[in-house]
Design a protein around this motif. Structure first.
Motif, mmCIF file in Angstrom:
data_model
loop_
_atom_site.group_PDB
_atom_site.id
_atom_site.type_symbol
_atom_site.label_atom_id
_atom_site.label_comp_id
_atom_site.label_asym_id
_atom_site.label_seq_id
_atom_site.Cartn_x
_atom_site.Cartn_y
_atom_site.Cartn_z
ATOM 1 N N ARG A 127 57.965 38.236 -29.317
ATOM 2 C CA ARG A 127 58.564 39.519 -28.959
ATOM 3 C C ARG A 127 57.982 40.053 -27.650
ATOM 4 N N ASP A 128 56.682 39.851 -27.441
ATOM 5 C CA ASP A 128 56.056 40.296 -26.195
ATOM 6 C C ASP A 128 56.660 39.566 -24.996
ATOM 7 N N PHE A 129 56.890 38.258 -25.156
ATOM 8 C CA PHE A 129 57.495 37.481 -24.079
ATOM 9 C C PHE A 129 58.894 37.993 -23.775
ATOM 10 N N MET A 130 59.667 38.265 -24.834
ATOM 11 C CA MET A 130 61.029 38.750 -24.642
ATOM 12 C C MET A 130 61.027 40.146 -24.015
ATOM 13 N N PHE A 131 60.170 41.031 -24.507
ATOM 14 C CA PHE A 131 60.087 42.390 -23.968
ATOM 15 C C PHE A 131 59.690 42.392 -22.498
ATOM 16 N N SER A 132 58.755 41.530 -22.142
ATOM 17 C CA SER A 132 58.178 41.578 -20.798
ATOM 18 C C SER A 132 59.168 41.170 -19.717
ATOM 19 N N HIS A 133 60.301 40.579 -20.112
ATOM 20 C CA HIS A 133 61.261 40.126 -19.110
ATOM 21 C C HIS A 133 62.651 40.727 -19.335
ATOM 22 N N VAL A 134 62.698 41.851 -20.032
ATOM 23 C CA VAL A 134 63.981 42.526 -20.262
ATOM 24 C C VAL A 134 64.645 42.906 -18.942
ATOM 25 N N HIS A 135 63.854 43.197 -17.925
ATOM 26 C CA HIS A 135 64.404 43.642 -16.639
ATOM 27 C C HIS A 135 64.708 42.488 -15.686
ATOM 28 N N GLY A 136 64.652 41.266 -16.183
ATOM 29 C CA GLY A 136 65.133 40.126 -15.435
ATOM 30 C C GLY A 136 64.127 39.510 -14.476
ATOM 31 N N PHE A 137 64.625 38.542 -13.706
ATOM 32 C CA PHE A 137 63.807 37.775 -12.773
ATOM 33 C C PHE A 137 64.475 37.789 -11.400
ATOM 34 N N GLY A 138 63.657 37.690 -10.371
ATOM 35 C CA GLY A 138 64.185 37.665 -9.019
ATOM 36 C C GLY A 138 64.804 36.339 -8.642
ATOM 37 N N SER A 139 64.445 35.262 -9.360
ATOM 38 C CA SER A 139 64.983 33.939 -9.053
ATOM 39 C C SER A 139 64.863 33.054 -10.282
ATOM 40 N N LEU A 140 65.565 31.924 -10.258
ATOM 41 C CA LEU A 140 65.432 30.948 -11.336
ATOM 42 C C LEU A 140 64.020 30.378 -11.383
ATOM 43 N N GLU A 141 63.413 30.207 -10.221
ATOM 44 C CA GLU A 141 62.045 29.679 -10.170
ATOM 45 C C GLU A 141 61.067 30.623 -10.865
ATOM 46 N N GLU A 142 61.267 31.927 -10.664
ATOM 47 C CA GLU A 142 60.410 32.909 -11.324
ATOM 48 C C GLU A 142 60.571 32.821 -12.843
ATOM 49 N N ALA A 143 61.806 32.639 -13.305
ATOM 50 C CA ALA A 143 62.056 32.494 -14.734
ATOM 51 C C ALA A 143 61.410 31.216 -15.266
ATOM 52 N N ALA A 144 61.525 30.128 -14.515
ATOM 53 C CA ALA A 144 60.933 28.856 -14.928
ATOM 54 C C ALA A 144 59.417 28.961 -15.039
ATOM 55 N N ASP A 145 58.788 29.685 -14.114
ATOM 56 C CA ASP A 145 57.337 29.881 -14.173
ATOM 57 C C ASP A 145 56.940 30.677 -15.414
ATOM 58 N N ALA A 146 57.749 31.669 -15.767
ATOM 59 C CA ALA A 146 57.463 32.477 -16.951
ATOM 60 C C ALA A 146 57.560 31.635 -18.218
ATOM 61 N N VAL A 147 58.579 30.786 -18.291
ATOM 62 C CA VAL A 147 58.740 29.914 -19.458
ATOM 63 C C VAL A 147 57.587 28.920 -19.532
ATOM 64 N N ALA A 148 57.189 28.369 -18.405
ATOM 65 C CA ALA A 148 56.092 27.398 -18.380
ATOM 66 C C ALA A 148 54.787 28.028 -18.846
ATOM 67 N N ALA A 149 54.554 29.283 -18.463
ATOM 68 C CA ALA A 149 53.337 29.977 -18.903
ATOM 69 C C ALA A 149 53.387 30.268 -20.402
ATOM 70 N N TYR A 150 54.590 30.537 -20.914
ATOM 71 C CA TYR A 150 54.767 30.841 -22.334
ATOM 72 C C TYR A 150 54.687 29.581 -23.197
ATOM 73 N N LEU A 151 55.145 28.443 -22.642
ATOM 74 C CA LEU A 151 55.159 27.168 -23.377
ATOM 75 C C LEU A 151 54.342 26.132 -22.608
ATOM 76 N N PRO A 152 53.035 26.299 -22.547
ATOM 77 C CA PRO A 152 52.219 25.409 -21.719
ATOM 78 C C PRO A 152 52.188 23.962 -22.210
ATOM 79 N N HIS A 153 52.522 23.741 -23.491
ATOM 80 C CA HIS A 153 52.507 22.379 -24.030
ATOM 81 C C HIS A 153 53.744 21.577 -23.635
#
Length: 294
Positions: free
Chosen positions: A157-183
């Protein structure tokens, strides 16, 4: 039995409250006679329910694999997710999701195997119990039990809440997912995220209704006793799949569930976390196919 295609068609179903629910569908029964597509009529259809914040594309590889085994497969966008309608009054409780699922099962018109991940798994427990064994013949729970770990759920829920306002680019979104799923190995290109994001006003937004998280109401998934009793009362085959790296379903919670639901089977994926189908899809699909076709 094999099919002549593994690509799905886009289908629509009518959910509860008149909402339109969008799905990917492989081997549509009504089209089987004249289209060259075939499916095994002796086996139930497969209905796949994704987790919170995900959509039907989470199941694409597994859906294709099951379809190529001759199965009719439906991967549904839950209300408020993907291309399905958003609930105008933000009804996203497990009971509302269950009502949608029961309507979809009626429209499929044949017995089904329910496969549910996280939120979809809790929905599947309730729907399988209410539909009965003639309509839902098997149930697969993907990294979820009624007594899941609240800290792991809060991290989602924290991950979902923290990005409710979107991302400036696809790369920014990919970095967020990578940090959330490091494995999970980070894809070389972020283009695949376009299935989960929508671009508007210069930013990329997750393709789900923010009211799913932000509308004040009781946590829709704190129905532990009723969900647990529903699982206990069912006599159909149940498979619980856990990602070994999961922080949502603990080893103790698995044992507790198996003690209370002794007819349930269990499989653990060593290289997967809570998002098991995406973390190790080959291993996940193998386990699912063995259970469904066995």
């Amino acid at each position: 039995m094999s099919t002549h295609r593994s690509e799905p068609i886009t289908a629509t179903f009518c959910g509860d409250d008149g909402l339109t629910l969008v799905a990917d569908e492989w081997n549509k029964p009504a089209a089987a006679a004249g289209s060259g597509t075939e499916f095994d009529r002796s086996r139930p259809s497969i209905l796949m329910l994704h987790g919170g914040g995900q959509n039907r594309f989470s199941w694409k590889k597994t859906g294709q694999i099951l379809a190529e085994q001759g199965l009719h497969v439906v991967a549904l966008d839950t209300r408020g997710h993907g291309d399905s309608d958003r609930s105008p009054d933000a009804r996203y409780t497990v009971e509302a999701l269950c009502a949608d699922t029961l309507r979809v099962i009626e429209q499929i018109g044949r017995p089904v195997v329910l496969i549910g991940a996280s939120m979809g798994g809790l929905t599947g427990i309730l729907a399988a119990h209410e539909a009965g064994p003639e309509s839902v013949q098997r149930l697969i729970l993907v990294d979820v039990v009624p007594r899941y770990e609240k800290e792991g759920s809060a991290r989602i829920r924290d991950f979902m809440f923290s990005h409710v306002h979107g991302f400036g680019s696809l790369e920014e979104a990919a970095d967020a997912v990578a940090a959330y799923l490091p494995h999970r190995t980070k894809p070389r290109s972020p283009e695949g995220l376009k299935k989960n994001l929508r671009h508007r006003n210069g930013r990329w937004y997750w393709h789900w209704d923010p009211a799913f998280l932000t509308k004040p109401h009781e946590d829709p998934f704190l129905r532990v006793e009723s969900l647990e009793q529903a699982a206990i009362d069912m006599s159909i085959p149940i498979l619980l799949i856990r990602g070994k790296l999961s922080d949502v379903v603990s080893e103790e919670a698995v044992q507790d569930f198996l003690d209370k639901v002794p007819h349930a089977e269990f499989a653990e994926l060593s290289g997967a976390g809570h998002t098991a189908a995406g973390d190790d899809n080959d291993a996940f699909s193998d386990v699912v196919a063995q259970f469904v076709l066995g």
